[in-house]
Motif scaffolding. Structure first.
Motif, short mmCIF file in Angstrom:
data_model
loop_
_atom_site.label_atom_id
_atom_site.label_comp_id
_atom_site.label_asym_id
_atom_site.label_seq_id
_atom_site.Cartn_x
_atom_site.Cartn_y
_atom_site.Cartn_z
N ARG A 229 -2.68 -1.75 -13.28
CA ARG A 229 -1.76 -2.33 -12.23
C ARG A 229 -2.92 -2.89 -11.14
O ARG A 229 -2.84 -3.52 -10.23
CB ARG A 229 -0.79 -1.44 -11.29
CG ARG A 229 -1.36 -0.29 -11.03
CD ARG A 229 -0.40 0.74 -10.38
NE ARG A 229 -0.59 2.08 -9.87
CZ ARG A 229 -0.75 3.27 -11.06
NH1 ARG A 229 -0.04 2.91 -12.23
NH2 ARG A 229 -0.98 4.25 -10.67
N ASN A 233 -3.85 -7.59 -8.77
CA ASN A 233 -4.29 -8.33 -7.47
C ASN A 233 -5.61 -9.17 -7.89
O ASN A 233 -6.59 -8.61 -8.55
CB ASN A 233 -4.92 -7.11 -6.51
CG ASN A 233 -5.14 -7.66 -5.07
OD1 ASN A 233 -6.34 -8.20 -5.26
ND2 ASN A 233 -4.48 -7.60 -4.22
N GLU A 355 -6.68 -3.39 -0.47
CA GLU A 355 -5.10 -3.13 -0.95
C GLU A 355 -4.69 -2.02 -1.81
O GLU A 355 -3.67 -2.23 -2.53
CB GLU A 355 -4.21 -4.31 -0.76
CG GLU A 355 -4.55 -5.32 0.35
CD GLU A 355 -3.84 -6.56 0.02
OE1 GLU A 355 -3.21 -6.83 -0.89
OE2 GLU A 355 -3.88 -7.63 0.81
N VAL A 356 -5.57 -1.25 -2.13
CA VAL A 356 -5.44 -0.16 -3.03
C VAL A 356 -4.62 1.03 -2.54
O VAL A 356 -4.71 1.59 -1.55
CB VAL A 356 -6.80 0.44 -3.42
CG1 VAL A 356 -6.40 1.67 -4.33
CG2 VAL A 356 -7.72 -0.58 -4.46
N GLU A 357 -3.53 1.40 -3.10
CA GLU A 357 -2.63 2.56 -2.94
C GLU A 357 -3.62 3.85 -2.82
O GLU A 357 -4.30 3.86 -3.68
CB GLU A 357 -1.56 2.70 -3.92
CG GLU A 357 -0.69 1.31 -3.83
CD GLU A 357 0.56 1.34 -4.75
OE1 GLU A 357 1.20 2.49 -5.03
OE2 GLU A 357 1.00 0.43 -5.05
N SER A 358 -3.14 4.78 -2.41
CA SER A 358 -3.74 5.98 -1.94
C SER A 358 -3.78 6.83 -3.31
O SER A 358 -4.85 7.54 -3.96
CB SER A 358 -2.94 7.04 -0.82
OG SER A 358 -1.61 7.22 -1.34
N ARG A 359 -2.70 6.62 -4.14
CA ARG A 359 -2.86 7.20 -5.63
C ARG A 359 -3.74 6.74 -6.49
O ARG A 359 -4.18 7.37 -7.73
CB ARG A 359 -1.19 7.19 -6.34
CG ARG A 359 -0.96 5.54 -6.51
CD ARG A 359 0.21 5.54 -7.01
NE ARG A 359 0.88 4.37 -7.33
CZ ARG A 359 1.60 3.62 -8.29
NH1 ARG A 359 2.18 4.71 -9.05
NH2 ARG A 359 1.99 2.50 -8.22
N ASP A 360 -4.25 5.35 -6.31
CA ASP A 360 -5.21 4.88 -7.00
C ASP A 360 -6.68 4.80 -6.45
O ASP A 360 -7.68 4.20 -6.98
CB ASP A 360 -4.68 3.32 -7.38
CG ASP A 360 -3.45 3.12 -8.29
OD1 ASP A 360 -3.37 4.33 -8.91
OD2 ASP A 360 -2.50 2.61 -8.12
#
Length: 446
Positions: A229, A233, A355-360
């Motif tokens: 995922r 982006n 724009e990376v989510e915290s989990r990634d």
């Protein structure tokens, strides 16, 4: 270590092509295990994994310096790569935790990008000095006291991070490392035995199959080391792929130019290292200019400007020969290349983390470094085949060696051009499309 390679080659009787393994043994282990190291930091704690990595790197550096055979040298270099893969992802993640204020974090990332981008040049300079004045082994031994100092200071200054539950994606790590190593081995075999040899075709086929299997595993496993995922982006994809191609060109140039200076022009390791000083100086200096440029013109335009400057410098450098004028033919092009390289790494790093989510966060940080390291390894392997095809000898004359270097650096310029094409397609054209759509929407509203 690049400036030390001719001396290492003489010590262990390795050809120019075989010498690439001294670099690739480290880089492939580093790049292949890097994402697993990032995940390990999430599960065990980034501070702890960073310290484990530094401890192993310190020990393996000592062993590399003590190596008495080429086999032992390559094994310990690979162990060095594994150690670096444990420590490096935690470094960028710890920066994000330590610097929480946006402005300070931007400065930290800028400094990290500058050091990451110019670190190879600094290593070339220091390695050349130590090789000429003492021995190439000292370049490894110097890591020992530095590593010990880091182990002493880390518990005091590094913040603790929370541990996450989960499993390690061992199968993903194994298929990526073995697959990429097999591909690089195939390219290097091509330079020695030709593209039609079984020793070339077989590892290339195995590499392609394993990399396809790696993608399949990552698409199905619950906690992949490379969440696919992240590539959804376009900005992040441009950051990873553009960096991969850019570093592939620049790193290969450093490898071949270092040997050109010593074998063709007769420079000592110390003198060859000094040649890279202007390039490194301007590359570091751009760290203070780039954030202002990005603030005024935006990430995409600044990145494209930097790549174009690097292509110009690399193209001029690709004209080197036995009779090259040192200042106009080498120093000026390398300064132009240094300016371009100094510009691109901050935008590339910013894009890779956008724009990376915290989990990634750990995986995205790891991919920034993976694209850097694997890009260098793959680029060197591919351009080593170019060198071998042109030189066609295990012991080429100075003129033949110079011609092979010229062809290889021309290949480096093509790598940079490919990076530019990727960035333009993924970033600039998308921006124009968005602007056009915005104008049309405004017109329709009126």
């Amino acid at each position: 270590m690049v400036t030390a390679l001719p001396e290492i080659g003489r010590s262990f009787q390795l050809t120019t092509t075989n010498l690439t393994w001294v670099q690739n043994a480290y880089i492939l282990a580093f790049g292949g295990i890097l994402l697993l190291g990032a995940r390990l930091g999430d599960i065990l704690g980034r501070k702890q994994v960073f310290m484990y990595g530094i401890a192993l790197f310190t020990l393996s550096s000592l062993l590399v310096g003590l190596a008495q055979s080429s086999e032992f040298l390559l094994i310990t270099r690979a162990i060095q790569g594994v150690a670096a893969a444990m420590a490096t992802p935690s470094t960028l993640a710890l920066l994000s935790v330590t610097f929480t204020e946006t402005k300070e974090r931007s400065k930290a990332i800028a400094l990290y990008s500058a050091v990451n981008g110019a670190g190879g040049s600094v290593g070339i300079i220091l390695g050349g000095i130590l090789t000429d004045l003492v021995s190439w082994r000292v370049g490894m031994f110097i890591n020992v006291p530095i590593g010990i100092a880091l182990l002493i200071l880390s518990p005091r200054y590094l913040p603790k991070t929370e541990k996450a539950s989960g499993r390690l994606d061992i199968y993903g790590a194994l298929t990526s490392v073995i697959g990429m190593t097999s591909l690089v081995f195939g390219f290097i075999q091509a330079s020695e035995k030709g593209w039609g040899a079984n020793g070339t075709i077989t590892p290339l086929i195995i590499g392609v199959i394993l990399m396809a299997l790696f993608i399949l595993i990552e698409s199905r496993v619950k906690q992949p080391i490379t969440p696919l995922r992240l590539f959804a982006n376009r900005d992040r994809t441009a950051g990873y792929l553009g960096r991969f191609l850019f570093v592939g060109g620049v790193f290969s140039m450093m490898y071949f130019m270092s040997q050109f200076l010593q074998i063709v022009l007769g420079f000592t390791s110390f003198e060859a290292g000094l040649v890279f000083v202007p390039m490194t100086a301007v590359q570091f200096g751009m760290m203070y200019v780039v954030p202002k440029l990005i603030g005024k013109f935006g990430n995409a335009k600044v990145l494209i400007l930097g790549i174009i400057a690097a292509i110009l410098g690399m193209s001029l450098l690709s004209r080197v020969s036995v009779d090259t004028h040192f200042f106009s033919g080498i120093i000026i092009p390398m300064i132009i290349l240094g300016i371009g390289a100094g510009i691109v790494f901050i935008p590339f790093t910013t894009l890779g983390l956008k724009e990376v989510e915290s989990r990634d966060a750990g995986a995205a940080s790891g991919l920034v470094n993976v694209s850097h390291q694997i890009g260098g390894s793959v680029g060197l392997a591919i351009l080593a085949t170019v060198f071998g095809a042109v030189s066609q000898s295990s012991n080429p004359s100075k003129s033949e060696f110079a011609n092979a270097v010229t062809a290889s650096i021309t290949g480096s310029a093509l790598f940079l051009t490919s990076s530019l094409i990727v960035v333009v397609i993924l970033l600039l054209l998308r921006e124009k499309k968005s602007t056009t759509q915005s104008v049309l929407q405004t017109a329709r509203a009126k």
